[in-house]
Design a protein around this motif. Sequence first.
Motif, PDB file in Angstrom:
ATOM      1  N   LEU A 299     -72.906   0.626  68.608  1.00  0.00           N
ATOM      2  CA  LEU A 299     -74.446   0.555  68.497  1.00  0.00           C
ATOM      3  C   LEU A 299     -74.617  -0.728  67.474  1.00  0.00           C
ATOM      4  N   SER A 300     -73.889  -0.831  66.520  1.00  0.00           N
ATOM      5  CA  SER A 300     -73.924  -2.094  65.633  1.00  0.00           C
ATOM      6  C   SER A 300     -73.471  -3.172  66.369  1.00  0.00           C
ATOM      7  N   MET A 301     -72.271  -2.977  66.959  1.00  0.00           N
ATOM      8  CA  MET A 301     -71.911  -4.335  67.861  1.00  0.00           C
ATOM      9  C   MET A 301     -72.564  -4.811  68.776  1.00  0.00           C
ATOM     10  N   LEU A 302     -73.176  -3.848  69.695  1.00  0.00           N
ATOM     11  CA  LEU A 302     -74.121  -4.467  70.801  1.00  0.00           C
ATOM     12  C   LEU A 302     -75.330  -5.221  70.139  1.00  0.00           C
ATOM     13  N   GLN A 303     -75.923  -4.734  68.912  1.00  0.00           N
ATOM     14  CA  GLN A 303     -77.122  -5.238  68.621  1.00  0.00           C
ATOM     15  C   GLN A 303     -76.595  -6.629  67.958  1.00  0.00           C
ATOM     16  N   ARG A 304     -75.538  -6.783  67.264  1.00  0.00           N
ATOM     17  CA  ARG A 304     -75.366  -8.179  66.856  1.00  0.00           C
ATOM     18  C   ARG A 304     -74.609  -9.032  68.003  1.00  0.00           C
ATOM     19  N   LEU A 305     -74.054  -8.481  68.960  1.00  0.00           N
ATOM     20  CA  LEU A 305     -73.697  -9.509  70.015  1.00  0.00           C
ATOM     21  C   LEU A 305     -75.204  -9.626  70.885  1.00  0.00           C
ATOM     22  N   GLU A 306     -76.137  -8.968  70.962  1.00  0.00           N
ATOM     23  CA  GLU A 306     -77.540  -9.185  71.396  1.00  0.00           C
ATOM     24  C   GLU A 306     -78.152 -10.615  70.438  1.00  0.00           C
ATOM     25  N   ALA A 307     -77.943 -10.133  69.236  1.00  0.00           N
ATOM     26  CA  ALA A 307     -78.484 -11.421  68.204  1.00  0.00           C
ATOM     27  C   ALA A 307     -77.997 -12.482  68.253  1.00  0.00           C
ATOM     28  N   LEU A 308     -76.465 -12.548  68.813  1.00  0.00           N
ATOM     29  CA  LEU A 308     -76.038 -13.853  68.863  1.00  0.00           C
ATOM     30  C   LEU A 308     -75.890 -14.416  70.359  1.00  0.00           C
ATOM     31  N   GLY A 309     -76.769 -13.605  71.297  1.00  0.00           N
ATOM     32  CA  GLY A 309     -76.774 -14.102  72.597  1.00  0.00           C
ATOM     33  C   GLY A 309     -75.319 -14.135  73.445  1.00  0.00           C
ATOM     34  N   ARG A 310     -74.499 -13.257  73.109  1.00  0.00           N
ATOM     35  CA  ARG A 310     -73.342 -13.090  73.692  1.00  0.00           C
ATOM     36  C   ARG A 310     -73.434 -12.117  74.871  1.00  0.00           C
ATOM     37  N   SER A 311     -72.560 -12.287  75.642  1.00  0.00           N
ATOM     38  CA  SER A 311     -72.225 -11.320  76.931  1.00  0.00           C
ATOM     39  C   SER A 311     -71.456 -10.055  76.675  1.00  0.00           C
ATOM     40  N   TRP A 312     -72.112  -9.031  77.077  1.00  0.00           N
ATOM     41  CA  TRP A 312     -71.436  -7.617  76.738  1.00  0.00           C
ATOM     42  C   TRP A 312     -71.750  -6.678  77.727  1.00  0.00           C
ATOM     43  N   GLU A 313     -71.105  -5.507  77.774  1.00  0.00           N
ATOM     44  CA  GLU A 313     -71.408  -4.269  78.614  1.00  0.00           C
ATOM     45  C   GLU A 313     -70.785  -3.047  77.508  1.00  0.00           C
ATOM     46  N   LEU A 314     -71.276  -2.120  77.984  1.00  0.00           N
ATOM     47  CA  LEU A 314     -71.054  -0.916  77.322  1.00  0.00           C
ATOM     48  C   LEU A 314     -70.774   0.145  78.298  1.00  0.00           C
ATOM     49  N   HIS A 315     -69.544   0.942  78.316  1.00  0.00           N
ATOM     50  CA  HIS A 315     -69.363   2.346  78.949  1.00  0.00           C
ATOM     51  C   HIS A 315     -69.448   3.297  78.075  1.00  0.00           C
ATOM     52  N   TYR A 316     -70.211   4.330  78.318  1.00  0.00           N
ATOM     53  CA  TYR A 316     -70.516   5.183  77.103  1.00  0.00           C
ATOM     54  C   TYR A 316     -70.134   6.658  78.029  1.00  0.00           C
ATOM     55  N   CYS A 317     -69.132   7.284  77.565  1.00  0.00           N
ATOM     56  CA  CYS A 317     -68.706   8.647  78.215  1.00  0.00           C
ATOM     57  C   CYS A 317     -69.062   9.847  77.401  1.00  0.00           C
ATOM     58  N   SER A 318     -69.439  10.838  78.158  1.00  0.00           N
ATOM     59  CA  SER A 318     -69.894  12.180  77.205  1.00  0.00           C
ATOM     60  C   SER A 318     -69.899  13.050  78.621  1.00  0.00           C
ATOM     61  N   ARG A 319     -69.717  14.319  78.293  1.00  0.00           N
ATOM     62  CA  ARG A 319     -69.717  15.615  79.219  1.00  0.00           C
ATOM     63  C   ARG A 319     -70.791  15.467  80.230  1.00  0.00           C
ATOM     64  N   THR A 320     -71.988  15.685  79.606  1.00  0.00           N
ATOM     65  CA  THR A 320     -73.315  15.819  80.316  1.00  0.00           C
ATOM     66  C   THR A 320     -74.243  14.887  79.669  1.00  0.00           C
ATOM     67  N   ARG A 321     -75.481  14.503  80.390  1.00  0.00           N
ATOM     68  CA  ARG A 321     -76.590  13.871  79.760  1.00  0.00           C
ATOM     69  C   ARG A 321     -77.171  14.629  78.680  1.00  0.00           C
ATOM     70  N   ALA A 322     -77.200  15.761  78.712  1.00  0.00           N
ATOM     71  CA  ALA A 322     -78.031  16.543  77.895  1.00  0.00           C
ATOM     72  C   ALA A 322     -77.424  16.501  76.339  1.00  0.00           C
ATOM     73  N   VAL A 323     -76.185  16.342  76.236  1.00  0.00           N
ATOM     74  CA  VAL A 323     -75.502  16.252  74.940  1.00  0.00           C
ATOM     75  C   VAL A 323     -75.363  14.911  74.620  1.00  0.00           C
ATOM     76  N   THR A 324     -75.512  13.915  75.356  1.00  0.00           N
ATOM     77  CA  THR A 324     -75.544  12.380  74.893  1.00  0.00           C
ATOM     78  C   THR A 324     -76.756  11.927  73.848  1.00  0.00           C
ATOM     79  N   GLY A 325     -76.302  11.308  72.884  1.00  0.00           N
ATOM     80  CA  GLY A 325     -77.021  10.774  71.935  1.00  0.00           C
ATOM     81  C   GLY A 325     -77.590   9.314  72.288  1.00  0.00           C
ATOM     82  N   PHE A 326     -78.458   8.847  71.764  1.00  0.00           N
ATOM     83  CA  PHE A 326     -79.207   7.352  71.670  1.00  0.00           C
ATOM     84  C   PHE A 326     -79.517   6.985  73.099  1.00  0.00           C
ATOM     85  N   ILE A 327     -79.692   7.884  74.033  1.00  0.00           N
ATOM     86  CA  ILE A 327     -80.294   7.452  75.196  1.00  0.00           C
ATOM     87  C   ILE A 327     -81.481   6.625  75.085  1.00  0.00           C
TER      88      ILE A 327
END
Length: 316
Positions: A122-150
Motif C-alpha cells: 500500500l505504501s509502495m503503490l502510493q509512492r509510485l503514484e506520486a512519482l507517476g510510475r507504471s505499476w500493477e498489484l496482484h492481491y491474493c486472499s482466500r475470499t473477498r469477505a476476508v480481504t482488507g483495504f478493498i
Amino acid sequence: MTTLQVRLHAISYEAPTINTYELRTLDGAALPSFSAGAHIDVHLPNGMTRSYSLCNAPHETHRYLLGVNRDPASRGGSQCVHEDLQVGTTLEISAPRNHFPLVEDAPHTVLVAGGIGITPMLSMLQRLEALGRSWELHYCSRTRAVTGFIAALAQYGARVQWHHDAEADGVRLDLAALLQSHDTSTHFYCCGPSGMLSGFEAAAAQCAGAPERFHVEYFAAKEASAAEGGFTVQLARSGRLIPVRQGKTILDALVDAGVEVSYSCSQGVCGTCETRVLEGVPDHRDMVLTKGEQQTNRSMMICCSGSKSACLVLDL
C-alpha cells in the motif's frame, strides 16, 4: 535503540480480522520520515515488541498507519493489538527501518501480496503514484469477505488484480506465468505467507535478467533458528565471555546473562537485533540480509543465527 512516544489516534475496521491503527506524536509534531516498504517496532502493553509495516504514503509526516491482522496462531502480538489497544493509548515505537526498499526508477513495477502482506505494498503503490510510475498489484486472499483495504484499492481500477482462490469464480495467481510475462527491466515485490514467497522465489529463479529485480519480505522464518550451541560470544566493549549452550540461541544466552539487547520478532525477519560482527564466522539464518551481505560477515541477526567458529566477537 532510540525510541519515541506516540498516541493511538484512530482505529479503523478493514476486514473481520484486520484493523488499521493510526499513530501520531503526542504534541502534533512531525514524525521521522520513512520510505516505502519500511516498518517500525511497536512496544506492546504485554511486554512484547512486534514489527509492523507502514502502509500509508511516505510523504505523510503527521502519522504512521499500521495494518494488523489478528492471527489465530499469534504468539501474543496481534492478539494484544486487537484486544488491548484503545484510542488514546500511548505507545513506544522505534524509528522506521527499511529492509524492503522500493526501486523508484524502474520502468514498471509488479506488486504481489498475500493476505496481510498487502501492508507494505500500500505504501509502495502510493509512492509510485506520486512519482507517476507504471505499476500493477496482484492481491491474493482466500475470499473477498476476508480481504482488507478493498475500498482504498478500488480507485485504481484494473491495475489491481484480485485473486480469491477459495471462491468458485476466483482466479488463482500463476506466479510463474506472471513473472515470465514481463520484460527484464520490470521489478517485482512479493510479501505474504511463506508458501507464496517460496513459490515466488522458485519462479524468479527461472527468469532471465538480474536477480536483484526480484524482492521479497518474509513475516516468518524459512528455517529453524541456530540452537546447536557449543561456542562462545565475546562482548567487545566489556570483554565479557558468554557461553552459548546447546538448545540456546545467541539472544537466549545474552538475555539469560542479563545483557540488554534490542530484539523483536525472534525469527530473523525484522532486523531489530542486527549486531556488528568484529571477529568470527556467523551461521546466518536470517531473512533480512542479502546473500552478499551475509558473505561479508559484517553483521548478523543474533536472534536466529549461530556461529561456525568457536568464538564470535560482537560489537556489544
